[in-house]
Design an enzyme around this catalytic site. Structure first.
Site, PDB file in Angstrom:
ATOM      1  CE  LYS A  81     -55.162  17.760-141.703  1.00  0.00           C
ATOM      2  NZ  LYS A  81     -54.581  19.301-142.294  1.00  0.00           N
ATOM      3  CD  GLN A 101     -52.350  21.994-141.283  1.00  0.00           C
ATOM      4  OE1 GLN A 101     -52.448  20.702-141.666  1.00  0.00           O
ATOM      5  NE2 GLN A 101     -53.470  22.740-141.244  1.00  0.00           N
ATOM      6  CG  ASP A 125     -55.403  20.086-148.289  1.00  0.00           C
ATOM      7  OD1 ASP A 125     -56.451  19.141-147.495  1.00  0.00           O
ATOM      8  OD2 ASP A 125     -54.334  20.439-147.912  1.00  0.00           O
TER       9      ASP A 125
END
Ligand code: NDP
Length: 293
Positions: free
Chosen positions: A54, A98, A121
């Site tokens: 990422k 994460q 997200d």
């Protein structure tokens, strides 16, 4: 004739080039450089790889990134404090925590604490609610990547039978919501499907899959979907990433599906690269929304 491979890597490259251009235009017009803050708790090897990918992708697109590393014994309170700091930092456009988080952490509370305006997200209940009403702020990265792939291969979903296998909050549920919706902001042709959402308690999964024009497998079980389940000519999207002795394997028996389907995504090189790519798009969208607010 074998199926055509849906080349997620190539599509991701194409979209990332577009994102890079959009970032450059935004900054040239006086906008701040978009910035993604990624929080990694502990030393999970797969998470380390994902976060590194990422960061690299951000760099390529001209998006600033910050990796916040926290030890594996971090408490919920310590993580909430960090998330609140990032929420308050005006230089940070997007925040991702994460997953998976260590067991001692209340993951739900942490995800609920991320500012919905920075929730790239799209896990926050506000954002999930907006998606369900067809007025999204952000779209979740994996399902959005899949829609982009279908779109760029001109695989329309309107009126099609879609079977999504797996009902997770991250993949299956939002995928079903997006494909069964009106397609606002996606192009209506890439929604408006009749979707069946299957899971481990589905009574007769093979017969449901057999009716599907498009199958999205997000289960986490190597080669679970076999050729005999598939309708000839089906489009098969394999989200699964399973680490086996033979390397990375999807949820679909790829070689067998290639003999029956019309299109199949490979693993790796299918859905994975698109997930990272849509995260960049969401980070840019967050920066633009915050700038315009
Ligand atoms: P989860 O474990 O959260 O969900 C798995 C789902 O599969 C559950 O809904 C479960 O049903 C269902 N399931 C499990 N076994 C069966 C079965 N025998 N029959 C029918 N359904 C079953 O997984 P995720 O959605 O997070 O991830 C799925 C896969 O996708 C994983 O391999 C993951 O690594 C991968 N992934 C890949 C991404 C990418 O970018 N390519 C991104 C995110 C995930 P139930 O709810 O009843 O338990």
């Amino acid at each position: 004739m074998p199926a055509e491979i849906l080349d997620g890597k190539a599509i991701a490259k194409q979209i990332q080039a577009e994102t890079k251009q959009k970032v450059a235009n935004f900054v040239a017009a006086g906008g701040p450089q978009p910035k993604l803050a990624a929080v990694l708790v502990g030393e999970d090897p797969a998470s380390q790889v994902y976060v590194r990918n990422k960061e690299r992708a951000c760099k390529r697109a001209g998006i600033d990134s910050e990796l916040v590393r926290m030890p594996g014994d971090t408490t919920t309170e310590q993580l909430l404090e960090k998330v609140n700091q990032l929420n308050a930092d005006s230089a940070v456009s997007g925040i991702l925590v994460q997953l998976p988080l260590p067991d001692q952490i209340d993951a739900r509370l942490v995800l609920d604490t991320v500012d919905p305006n920075k929730d790239v997200d799209a896990f926050h209940p506000h954002n999930v609610g907006l998606i369900s009403q067809g007025r999204h702020r952000f779209l979740p990265c994996t399902p959005h990547g899949i829609v982009q792939m279908l779109k760029r291969y001109n695989i329309e979903t309107t009126g099609k039978n879609v079977c999504v296998i797996g009902r997770s909050d991250i993949v299956g549920k939002p995928m079903a919501m997006m494909l069964s919706g009106y397609g606002i902001g996606l192009g209506g042709e890439f929604a408006n499907a009749t979707v069946t959402l299957c899971h481990s308690r589905t009574a007769d999964l093979p017969s449901t899959v057999a009716q599907a024009d498009i199958v999205v497998a997000a289960i986490g079980r190597p080669k679970f979907v076999t050729a005999d389940m598939l309708k000839p000519g089906a489009v098969v999207v394999d989200v699964g990433i399973n680490r086996t002795d033979d390397g990375l394997v999807g949820d679909v028996d790829f070689d067998a599906a290639m003999q029956v389907a019309s299109y199949v995504t490979p693993v790796p090189g299918g859905v994975g690269p698109l997930t990272v790519t849509m995260l960049l798009e969401n980070t840019l969208a967050a920066a633009i929304q915050q700038h315009d607010a």
